[in-house]
Design a protein around this motif. Structure first.
Motif, mmCIF file in Angstrom:
data_model
loop_
_atom_site.group_PDB
_atom_site.id
_atom_site.type_symbol
_atom_site.label_atom_id
_atom_site.label_comp_id
_atom_site.label_asym_id
_atom_site.label_seq_id
_atom_site.Cartn_x
_atom_site.Cartn_y
_atom_site.Cartn_z
ATOM 1 N N GLU A 124 17.959 -29.320 43.133
ATOM 2 C CA GLU A 124 19.016 -30.145 43.734
ATOM 3 C C GLU A 124 19.583 -29.500 44.991
ATOM 4 O O GLU A 124 20.166 -30.175 45.831
ATOM 5 N N LEU A 125 19.426 -28.181 45.108
ATOM 6 C CA LEU A 125 19.996 -27.444 46.233
ATOM 7 C C LEU A 125 18.917 -26.739 47.052
ATOM 8 O O LEU A 125 19.192 -25.749 47.718
ATOM 9 N N THR A 126 17.697 -27.227 46.989
ATOM 10 C CA THR A 126 16.578 -26.596 47.686
ATOM 11 C C THR A 126 16.085 -27.481 48.821
ATOM 12 O O THR A 126 15.953 -28.689 48.657
ATOM 13 N N SER A 162 16.998 -22.052 49.289
ATOM 14 C CA SER A 162 17.998 -22.444 48.295
ATOM 15 C C SER A 162 19.089 -21.384 48.299
ATOM 16 O O SER A 162 18.938 -20.345 48.951
ATOM 17 N N LEU A 168 25.521 -24.833 38.470
ATOM 18 C CA LEU A 168 24.160 -25.294 38.171
ATOM 19 C C LEU A 168 23.304 -24.165 37.630
ATOM 20 O O LEU A 168 22.533 -24.348 36.703
ATOM 21 N N GLU A 228 8.598 -34.143 44.339
ATOM 22 C CA GLU A 228 9.018 -33.228 43.280
ATOM 23 C C GLU A 228 8.243 -33.521 42.004
ATOM 24 O O GLU A 228 7.980 -34.675 41.675
ATOM 25 N N CYS A 257 26.717 -24.010 43.073
ATOM 26 C CA CYS A 257 25.509 -23.225 42.788
ATOM 27 C C CYS A 257 25.666 -22.427 41.503
ATOM 28 O O CYS A 257 24.764 -22.386 40.674
ATOM 29 N N LEU A 308 16.400 -24.416 41.312
ATOM 30 C CA LEU A 308 17.553 -25.238 41.703
ATOM 31 C C LEU A 308 17.095 -26.340 42.654
ATOM 32 O O LEU A 308 17.458 -26.354 43.827
ATOM 33 N N ARG A 367 21.276 -23.729 33.657
ATOM 34 C CA ARG A 367 19.828 -23.640 33.511
ATOM 35 C C ARG A 367 19.449 -22.466 32.620
ATOM 36 O O ARG A 367 20.082 -21.441 32.617
#
Length: 149
Positions: free
Chosen positions: A68-70, A130, A25, A97, A22, A66, A29
Motif C-alpha cells: 500500500e505504501l510502495t 517504500s 501497517l 500486483e 507506516c 507494504l 503484518r
C-alpha cells in the motif's frame, strides 16, 4: 531588555501522518516479508538481442511487505520517463500486483515503441521505494543484433 525567545512551532500533523501510518501497517503484518525492505527480483527484456526499430518491453518485478505504501517506477538518466520522452516513444505500463506469501509481488513494464540508438545509450533504472527502504536495478542492454549497431 531580554532577547526575544525563538518561537517553536509544532510539527505539522501532515508530517506525522506517514510515519504513523507506516508503523501501524507494519505492526499489523506478520511473516518474513513484514519488515523487509522492498527488493527488485527480476529485470528482463522481451527480446534476447533486440534490434533497432523493434518494439521492446522490459519488465521490472519487485517484492514488498507494504504494497500500500510502495512505489515502483522507471527513470531514464535520473529523470522520470514521461519527462524524458514526452512523445510517448518510451512509456511505463501500470503497476500489477500479485499476492506472494506475506507480501506482494509488483511488476511494471517499460515499453519502447521503436528501439533506437539513443535508447541504448540512456541509463534506464527501475526503482522500488517504500518507507522500509529502496532498491534499484539498471537496465543492461544485450549487444545489438549483428549489422544493426
Amino acid at each position: 531588555m531580554a532577547a526575544p525567545r525563538p518561537v517553536r512551532t509544532p510539527c505539522p500533523p501532515s508530517r506525522l501522518l506517514l510515519p504513523l501510518l507506516c508503523c501501524a501497517l507494519a505492526s499489523r503484518r506478520t511473516g518474513a516479508m513484514a519488515l523487509q525492505p522492498p527488493s527488485i527480483t527480476v529485470l528482463r527484456t522481451s527480446a534476447e538481442s533486440p534490434r533497432l526499430g523493434d518494439s521492446v518491453t522490459v519488465s521490472c518485478e519487485a517484492t514488498s511487505g507494504l504494497p500500500e505504501l510502495t512505489l515502483l517506477y522507471w527513470l531514464g538518466n535520473g529523470s522520470f520517463v514521461e519527462k524524458l520522452h514526452p512523445d510517448g516513444a518510451v512509456r511505463e505500463g501500470t503497476v500489477l500486483e500479485e499476492p506472494r506469501g506475506a507480501g506482494v509481488a509488483l511488476r511494471r513494464d517499460l515499453h519502447f515503441s521503436s528501439l533506437d540508438a539513443c535508447h541504448l545509450r540512456t541509463n534506464f533504472t527501475c526503482v522500488v521505494l517504500s518507507p522500509l527502504g529502496v532498491d534499484t536495478r539498471e537496465l543492461r542492454w544485450p549487444p545489438p543484433a549483428p549489422g544493426l549497431g
